[in-house]
Scaffold this active site. Structure first.
Site, mmCIF file in Angstrom:
data_model
loop_
_atom_site.group_PDB
_atom_site.id
_atom_site.type_symbol
_atom_site.label_atom_id
_atom_site.label_comp_id
_atom_site.label_asym_id
_atom_site.label_seq_id
_atom_site.Cartn_x
_atom_site.Cartn_y
_atom_site.Cartn_z
ATOM 1 C CG ASP A 32 39.993 43.431 54.203
ATOM 2 O OD1 ASP A 32 40.765 44.258 53.702
ATOM 3 O OD2 ASP A 32 40.228 42.216 54.266
ATOM 4 C CB CYS B 269 50.768 31.306 28.221
ATOM 5 S SG CYS B 269 52.046 30.071 28.495
ATOM 6 C CG HIS C 98 52.977 34.848 30.895
ATOM 7 N ND1 HIS C 98 51.774 34.354 31.328
ATOM 8 C CD2 HIS C 98 53.737 33.778 30.582
ATOM 9 C CE1 HIS C 98 51.803 33.039 31.297
ATOM 10 N NE2 HIS C 98 52.981 32.654 30.851
#
Ligand code: XMP
Length: 508
Positions: free
Chosen positions: A225, A83, A168
């Site tokens: 995490d 793009c 895209h």
């Protein structure tokens, strides 16, 4: 990731850079996002196997639009522009970017010309996802046009080592998009061998090299995490790691026990379990204002963590579950500090530890894959984000043990029913909230005066914005009747249909 071939994704200011990096990684090549203002020599110093220019919101023809050091084209490294990135290549190498009669937004029919390398093997007619007003009207010398649409004469173009696509390929609405990225990696001669197994091996080696024979500690919050970071570091250094779990008594039902069960019993990790529910309740007595509650919980948490960590002699290393998006947001790959939004309000900055961050190159879905590969159970790997202050911010007004017990029971029913309906992985967060009001009701012949409970369930990509989840009525109905029948003290159930903005995900 020193020896791993790396694709750099140069960020031109759209939200797409992260998505591009993730797609490249899905194609089994490591990728990282870099700023667009480095010099060609600085890009070269990162030793990239290839470089992608991301999309961006600006027009290349506007003054001040981001550019890139043109020396990058002489490095001989394969480049793919997407793009804005494609338009920038065209403009900087002598082509023309102009404003056409109409832009193209969304699904667009594209015709692939025969003979191109990048799109070889793809259907001649296909749909792609577009989002542009300007378009490339003339390609630079040495380039050929390999695809076009009605309003974009150059939808794809290429030379020997530089390609551009106006559309895209990274979004799921472009059906052959991932194929484009994979083909580009293949024609660029990059071995697609990056896997979670390599990541684990590399990080184990890196942690061993960093920590040597030292001692490390890790604060477990119950979240994904810190859990995966702890499991990985334990794999690397075994008994040199001690985890500290400050159990505030404000977690969801059974989650505290599950942390202990998973880490201490199953993984065999040395765990200091600080059972501090009573201390938190004492500190919260009479506190009703949301920020005052957060502060009270945060301060006590830090004090207890420090006390427990201080008892671990010679601990010099602090393991943190910092992820790649945290690193990108903090602006510099090298300047991470103790995660400020980590757990309850962050750990104090003066804690004198060297950080060990084995997940700092990974996105959340990759962290989940690592966690599963390390044998963590789905209940931990797929756990939803949970605020550090826990149920303290889901109980409006004063937090008491009774209210926590009521809320835990109602909340568990919400979770169970979403799981039963197979909806839990599509929903970002789902939980129950206990407001500080009572409502009149009738059960059997008895008038009741109890708490209402509010169900909150949202879909989101990143918690910055969110929408209320369209849970089927039947699922809501089961939740409602189970909560009222099974949780004494609650006599009414409401569903929160507020998006973010204007609402927040949590109630406090
Ligand atoms: P809001 O309510 O601001 O929440 O829309 C956005 C996301 O952040 C989580 N959250 C927290 N996480 N400590 C945390 O670690 C906190 O104090 C905290 N407060 C909110 C919230 O659950 C949502 O995912």
């Amino acid at each position: 990731m020193t020896d791993t071939p790396t694709v750099l994704v140069v960020d031109f200011g759209a939200q797409y850079a992260q998505l591009i990096a993730r797609r490249v990684r899905e194609a089994k090549v490591f990728s990282e996002i870099v700023a667009n203002d480095l010099t060609a020599a600085e890009y070269a110093a990162k030793n990239p196997a290839a470089i992608i220019f991301s999309g961006g919101p600006a027009s290349v023809n506007v003054n001040g639009a981001p550019v890139i050091d043109p020396g990058i084209y002489d490095l001989g490294v394969p480049i793919l522009g997407i793009c804005y990135g494609a338009q920038l290549i065209a403009k900087q190498l002598g082509g023309t970017v102009s404003r056409f009669e109409a832009g193209e937004y969304g699904r667009t029919a594209m015709h692939v010309h025969p003979g191109g390398r990048l799109l070889a093997g793809q259907p001649a007619e296909q749909n792609v996802w577009m989002s542009h007003f300007d378009c490339i009207s003339e390609v630079p010398d040495g380039f050929t046009v390999t695809a076009s649409t009605i309003n974009a004469p150059v939808a794809a173009f290429e030379s020997d080592h530089i390609c551009g696509v106006q559309y895209h390929p990274e979004v799921s609405h472009t059906p052959f998009g991932q194929q484009v990225l994979e083909r580009w990696l293949d024609v660029s001669g990059i071995a697609r061998t990056w896997t979670m197994a390599n990541v684990i091996d590399d990080q184990i080696a890196a942690v061993r090299a960093q920590v040597g024979s030292g001692r490390a500690i890790c604060g477990l919050s119950g979240g994904v995490d810190s859990a995966v970071a702890a499991a990985l570091v334990h794999e690397a250094i075994g008994a040199q790691l001690t985890c500290v779990f400050v159990d505030t008594g404000l977690m969801r039902k059974n989650e505290g026990e599950q942390v202990v069960e998973t880490f201490q019993k199953t993984q065999g990790i040395e765990l200091i379990h600080v059972r501090a529910g009573d201390e938190f309740f004492a500190k919260l007595a009479g506190v009703t204002e949301p920020e005052a509650k957060r502060k009270a919980i945060g301060e006590l948490f830090i004090r207890l963590f420090e006390r427990a960590a201080g008892g671990i002699e010679d601990a010099r290393f602090l393991v943190q579950g910092t992820l790649y998006p945290d690193v990108i947001e903090s602006g510099s790959k090298h300047a991470s500090t103790i995660k400020s939004h980590h757990n309850v309000g962050g750990l104090p900055e003066d804690m004198d530890f060297e950080l060990v961050e084995p997940l700092r190159d990974l996105f959340k879905d990759e962290v989940r894959a690592v966690g599963s590969a390390l044998g963590l159970p789905d209940e931990i790997v797929w756990r939803q984000p949970f605020p550090g202050p826990g149920l303290g911010v889901r109980i409006i007004g004063e937090v008491t043990p009774d209210k926590v017990a009521i809320l835990q029971d109602a909340d568990l029913i919400v979770r169970e029913e979403l799981h039963r309906a197979g909806l839990d992985r599509q929903i970002w967060q789902s939980f129950a909230v206990l407001p500080d009001i009572r409502a009149v009701g009738v059960m059997g012949d008895e008038r009741t005066y109890g708490y209402p409970c509010i169900i909150r369930a949202v879909t989101s990509e990143d918690a910055m914005t969110a929408d209320w989840a369209r849970i089927p009525y039947e699922v809501l109905e089961t939740m409602s009747s189970r909560i009222i029948n099974e949780v004494p003290g609650i006599n009414r159930v409401a569903y929160d249909i507020t998006s973010k903005p204007p609402g927040t995900i949590e109630w406090e």
